[in-house]
Design an enzyme around this catalytic site. Structure first.
Site, PDB file in Angstrom:
ATOM      1  N   LYS A  13       0.831  -1.216   0.000  1.00  0.00           N
ATOM      2  CA  LYS A  13       0.000   0.000   0.000  1.00  0.00           C
ATOM      3  C   LYS A  13       0.861   1.260   0.000  1.00  0.00           C
ATOM      4  O   LYS A  13       0.625   2.188  -0.759  1.00  0.00           O
ATOM      5  CB  LYS A  13      -0.939   0.030   1.220  1.00  0.00           C
ATOM      6  CG  LYS A  13      -1.906  -1.132   1.307  1.00  0.00           C
ATOM      7  CD  LYS A  13      -2.906  -0.945   2.434  1.00  0.00           C
ATOM      8  CE  LYS A  13      -2.293  -0.921   3.813  1.00  0.00           C
ATOM      9  NZ  LYS A  13      -1.703  -2.211   4.252  1.00  0.00           N
ATOM     10  N   ARG A  88      -9.757   0.933   8.856  1.00  0.00           N
ATOM     11  CA  ARG A  88      -9.321  -0.435   9.143  1.00  0.00           C
ATOM     12  C   ARG A  88     -10.414  -1.218   9.840  1.00  0.00           C
ATOM     13  O   ARG A  88     -10.229  -2.393  10.123  1.00  0.00           O
ATOM     14  CB  ARG A  88      -8.103  -0.375  10.063  1.00  0.00           C
ATOM     15  CG  ARG A  88      -6.780  -0.755   9.392  1.00  0.00           C
ATOM     16  CD  ARG A  88      -5.716  -0.616  10.438  1.00  0.00           C
ATOM     17  NE  ARG A  88      -4.493  -1.293  10.153  1.00  0.00           N
ATOM     18  CZ  ARG A  88      -3.412  -0.697   9.636  1.00  0.00           C
ATOM     19  NH1 ARG A  88      -3.454   0.567   9.276  1.00  0.00           N
ATOM     20  NH2 ARG A  88      -2.304  -1.378   9.477  1.00  0.00           N
ATOM     21  N   ARG A 127      11.376  -5.574   3.805  1.00  0.00           N
ATOM     22  CA  ARG A 127      11.238  -4.154   4.163  1.00  0.00           C
ATOM     23  C   ARG A 127      12.146  -3.821   5.338  1.00  0.00           C
ATOM     24  O   ARG A 127      12.823  -2.789   5.345  1.00  0.00           O
ATOM     25  CB  ARG A 127       9.769  -3.857   4.508  1.00  0.00           C
ATOM     26  CG  ARG A 127       9.533  -2.440   4.985  1.00  0.00           C
ATOM     27  CD  ARG A 127       8.088  -2.049   4.921  1.00  0.00           C
ATOM     28  NE  ARG A 127       7.269  -2.693   5.950  1.00  0.00           N
ATOM     29  CZ  ARG A 127       5.943  -2.669   5.969  1.00  0.00           C
ATOM     30  NH1 ARG A 127       5.289  -2.064   5.002  1.00  0.00           N
ATOM     31  NH2 ARG A 127       5.265  -3.249   6.930  1.00  0.00           N
ATOM     32  N   ARG A 139      10.884  -0.749  12.015  1.00  0.00           N
ATOM     33  CA  ARG A 139       9.624  -0.656  12.747  1.00  0.00           C
ATOM     34  C   ARG A 139       9.527  -1.748  13.796  1.00  0.00           C
ATOM     35  O   ARG A 139       9.832  -2.904  13.530  1.00  0.00           O
ATOM     36  CB  ARG A 139       8.462  -0.805  11.774  1.00  0.00           C
ATOM     37  CG  ARG A 139       8.140   0.447  11.015  1.00  0.00           C
ATOM     38  CD  ARG A 139       7.133   0.195   9.932  1.00  0.00           C
ATOM     39  NE  ARG A 139       5.905  -0.448  10.404  1.00  0.00           N
ATOM     40  CZ  ARG A 139       4.795  -0.511   9.684  1.00  0.00           C
ATOM     41  NH1 ARG A 139       4.754   0.013   8.474  1.00  0.00           N
ATOM     42  NH2 ARG A 139       3.717  -1.096  10.158  1.00  0.00           N
ATOM     43  N   ARG A 150      -0.823  -8.754  13.457  1.00  0.00           N
ATOM     44  CA  ARG A 150      -1.370  -7.731  12.554  1.00  0.00           C
ATOM     45  C   ARG A 150      -2.236  -8.376  11.476  1.00  0.00           C
ATOM     46  O   ARG A 150      -3.262  -7.836  11.080  1.00  0.00           O
ATOM     47  CB  ARG A 150      -0.227  -6.928  11.909  1.00  0.00           C
ATOM     48  CG  ARG A 150       0.438  -5.984  12.919  1.00  0.00           C
ATOM     49  CD  ARG A 150       1.793  -5.530  12.455  1.00  0.00           C
ATOM     50  NE  ARG A 150       1.743  -4.667  11.301  1.00  0.00           N
ATOM     51  CZ  ARG A 150       2.763  -4.475  10.471  1.00  0.00           C
ATOM     52  NH1 ARG A 150       3.910  -5.101  10.665  1.00  0.00           N
ATOM     53  NH2 ARG A 150       2.653  -3.654   9.462  1.00  0.00           N
TER      54      ARG A 150
HETATM   55  P1  AMP Z   1       0.545   0.567   9.230  1.00  0.00           P
HETATM   56  O1  AMP Z   1       1.738   1.436   9.074  1.00  0.00           O
HETATM   57  O2  AMP Z   1      -0.619   1.008   8.393  1.00  0.00           O
HETATM   58  O3  AMP Z   1       0.855  -0.890   9.052  1.00  0.00           O
HETATM   59  O4  AMP Z   1       0.057   0.740  10.752  1.00  0.00           O
HETATM   60  C1  AMP Z   1       0.882   0.399  11.828  1.00  0.00           C
HETATM   61  C2  AMP Z   1       0.051   0.245  13.086  1.00  0.00           C
HETATM   62  O5  AMP Z   1      -0.580   1.480  13.393  1.00  0.00           O
HETATM   63  C3  AMP Z   1      -1.069  -0.755  12.988  1.00  0.00           C
HETATM   64  O6  AMP Z   1      -0.641  -2.082  13.229  1.00  0.00           O
HETATM   65  C4  AMP Z   1      -2.002  -0.248  14.077  1.00  0.00           C
HETATM   66  O7  AMP Z   1      -1.532  -0.573  15.363  1.00  0.00           O
HETATM   67  C5  AMP Z   1      -1.879   1.258  13.932  1.00  0.00           C
HETATM   68  N1  AMP Z   1      -2.878   1.790  12.970  1.00  0.00           N
HETATM   69  C6  AMP Z   1      -2.620   2.389  11.779  1.00  0.00           C
HETATM   70  N2  AMP Z   1      -3.743   2.765  11.181  1.00  0.00           N
HETATM   71  C7  AMP Z   1      -4.754   2.389  12.000  1.00  0.00           C
HETATM   72  C8  AMP Z   1      -6.160   2.476  11.925  1.00  0.00           C
HETATM   73  N3  AMP Z   1      -6.776   3.023  10.866  1.00  0.00           N
HETATM   74  N4  AMP Z   1      -6.881   1.986  12.958  1.00  0.00           N
HETATM   75  C9  AMP Z   1      -6.291   1.445  14.034  1.00  0.00           C
HETATM   76  N5  AMP Z   1      -4.964   1.313  14.161  1.00  0.00           N
HETATM   77  C10 AMP Z   1      -4.190   1.779  13.164  1.00  0.00           C
END
Ligand code: AMP
Length: 296
Positions: A13, A88, A127, A139, A150
């Site tokens: 993404k 999400r 990554r 990360r 996740r």
């Molecule tokens: P990402 O970078 O999109 O993989 O997000 C990393 C982490 O941020 C996720 O595993 C969640 O803990 C949190 N997170 C990001 N976006 C959301 C969302 N829309 N709703 C809830 N948690 C989020």
């Protein structure tokens, strides 16, 4: 142009969002990036999110909804945006619908990157290695253990959005297993097929072409209730709320209640890995979307 990119962690993404930013001159709004920045800065939101993120869980809806409510109003988002990692959950999606409605903004499409779950661990490991090679900090949640959590969150809470947007005729599915360039090309192709590729899609400009190009579909019965209930919840909110952030919080609450009232068993596909063995190639997403709808 206003887009949502949907897909599990490691689906690509972020990479594709960056390319869309360059191509269409719109901004990428990644809730993950914003939350990581909040964690790094030690803000109250960051403090709340830190442990949840490190363990692979989802940050509460009201927090991310209010972040997005503020962010889409910023001047740099006026020309359009790509939501990466948001929504999400179904309540987040319902709250977003309400926010966009209040701001008279139209969503052009939701692009699902369909990937074989077996490849995700390798992608996330790559990554992490690339980040390390750049001398940057990896990360905390890019580890096999946290990835498993996740993915579980994705299946349980995010995958239902595929039905949510399919029922609203917004979903475009792209095979995320192709090369990065291949995926980019395919996204461009499906976006132009629905007339969403034109520059400067201001308020409501995509309405005609998007509607005309999508396959007609009779909404499934089950979709009406949540949608209607969420709509009602939103209307109530719009009347009462004074600030957008407050409106967003209320919309999320109302949508959550509505989702609970009409709770149904998780969709069959949520029990299976996305794009598992039986997954077809999405070389013709428009057709595929039609097929998926026809199945129900
Ligand atoms: P990402 O970078 O999109 O993989 O997000 C990393 C982490 O941020 C996720 O595993 C969640 O803990 C949190 N997170 C990001 N976006 C959301 C969302 N829309 N709703 C809830 N948690 C989020």
């Amino acid at each position: 142009m206003r887009l949502i990119l949907l897909g599990p962690p490691g689906a690509g993404k972020g990479t594709q969002a960056q390319r869309l930013v360059d191509k269409y001159g719109i901004v990428q709004l990644s809730t993950g990036d914003m939350l990581r920045a909040a964690v790094a800065a030690g803000t109250p939101v960051g403090l709340k999110a830190k442990d949840i993120m490190a363990s692979g869980g989802l940050v509460p809806d009201d927090i991310v909804i209010s972040i997005i409510a503020d962010r889409i109003e910023q001047p740099d988002a006026a020309n359009g945006f790509i939501l990466d990692g948001f929504p999400r959950t179904v309540p987040q999606a319902a709250a977003l619908d309400e926010l966009l409605k209040q701001k008279k903004m139209k969503l052009d499409a939701v692009v699902e990157l369909k990937v074989n779950e077996g490849a995700l661990l390798q992608r996330v490991e790559n990554r992490a290695a690339e980040t390390r090679a750049r001398g940057e900090e990896v990360r905390a949640d890019d580890t096999p253990e946290v990835l498993a959590k996740r993915l579980a969150s994705y299946r349980a809470q995010t995958e239902p959005l595929i039905d949510y947007y399919s029922e609203r005729r917004s979903l475009l599915t792209v095979d995320g297993m192709m090369s990065i360039d291949g995926v980019t090309e395919e996204i461009s192709r499906v976006l132009s097929a629905i007339g969403a590729g034109a520059k400067g899609t201001g308020k409501g400009t995509a309405k005609g072409p998007v509607k005309a190009a999508r396959a007609p579909r009779k909404p499934a019965k089950v979709s009406r209730k949540p949608a209607g209930a969420a709509k009602k919840a939103g209307k109530k909110t719009a009347k009462k709320a004074k600030k957008p952030a407050k409106a967003a919080r209320k919309a999320a609450k109302g949508a959550k209640k509505a989702a609970k009232r009409t709770a149904r068993k998780p969709a069959k596909r949520s029990a299976k890995p996305a794009g598992g063995k039986g997954a077809r190639k999405a070389s013709k997403p428009a057709k595929k979307v039609t097929k998926r709808r026809a199945k129900r």
